[in-house]
Design an enzyme around this catalytic site. Sequence first.
Site: not given
Ligand code: PEP
Length: 257
Positions: A9, A11, A104, A180, A220
Site C-alpha cells: 500500500n 498510500k 485511514e 505505521g 508494521s
Molecule cells: C497499511 O497502510 O496498510 C500498513 C499496514 O502500513 P504499515 O505497514 O506502514 O504499518
Amino acid sequence: MRKKIAAGNWKMNMTLEEGKKLAGEICDMISKRPLKTMKANPGVIFFTPFIHLVEISKIIRGLEGVYVGAQNCYSKPSGAYTGEVSAPMIRSAGATHVLIGHSERRNLFDEHNKMLAAKASIAIENGLKVVFCCGESLGERENKKHFDVVEQQLKEGLFWMDEESFSNIIIAYEPVWAIGTGITATPVQAGEMHTLIRKLISEKFGEKIAENCTILYGGSCNSKNAQELFQQKNVDGGLIGGASLKAGDFFKIIQSF
Ligand code: PEP
C-alpha cells in the site's frame, strides 16, 4: 487452495516517476526469480495512487501473479461527484483490485461500514477484486472489544453479499494501533484474530468458502517479521505500507512465505 499474497500500500507516496522506478525495480527482481518458482507461488499487488495506475499496469504486464490496485473508489459508477474516482474508471486504467475500508479512510475521511458495503458492491459489479480492511483501535483492544469490532465490520461491510460476490473478497486484518507505528501485532495476536475471521466466514458462507478466502495481516509488517507472521496457520500474507516503498525490503517480504 487459497492464494498467498504480498500487497504493497503506497498510500499518498511516490511521484509518478518514483512509482515507476519502484515498480520497475521490484518487477526486475520478480523476472529474475518468478513467483511461480517460489514455494508458495504468492501473488503480488501494488496499491498505487490513482494517477499511477495506467503506467504501473504497463510495467507489470506479462509478469504472472503481479497485479495493480487502487486504494479507494467511490460508491457510484459515474456522475456529479467532483474529485471522486469510480470503479469503472479504475478498471479501465488496467487495475484489477481495490482497497476498501483502510483505517485511514475510515478515520480521516469518515468512511463507515454502510458506505464501505456500497463501495465493495460497485467494485465487484465492475470486475474488481476487493481487499477489505478491518481492525480495531488501541482503546478497543484495551477494552477487550477487538473481536466484537472486527465482527461488526465484517457483518456490516461484507456479510450481506451472496457467495459469488464474496469469492471476490480478500480480507486484510489491520489493527489500527500497529499501522505505521512500528508496533506489530504478535504472531499470536494476529493468528487468533485471523482464526476468528475465518470462523465467521465459515458460519456465514460455509467451510469451503472460508478455507479459500485469503486473509492478510497489516500493521508494521516488514522484511524482518514477515516470516514469523506468515507462518501462522490462518495468515495468508500481508498488506504492507512503509516497507513496500523499498524494492529490496518488499522483495524480501515476497520471499518470506
Ligand atoms: C497499511 O497502510 O496498510 C500498513 C499496514 O502500513 P504499515 O505497514 O506502514 O504499518
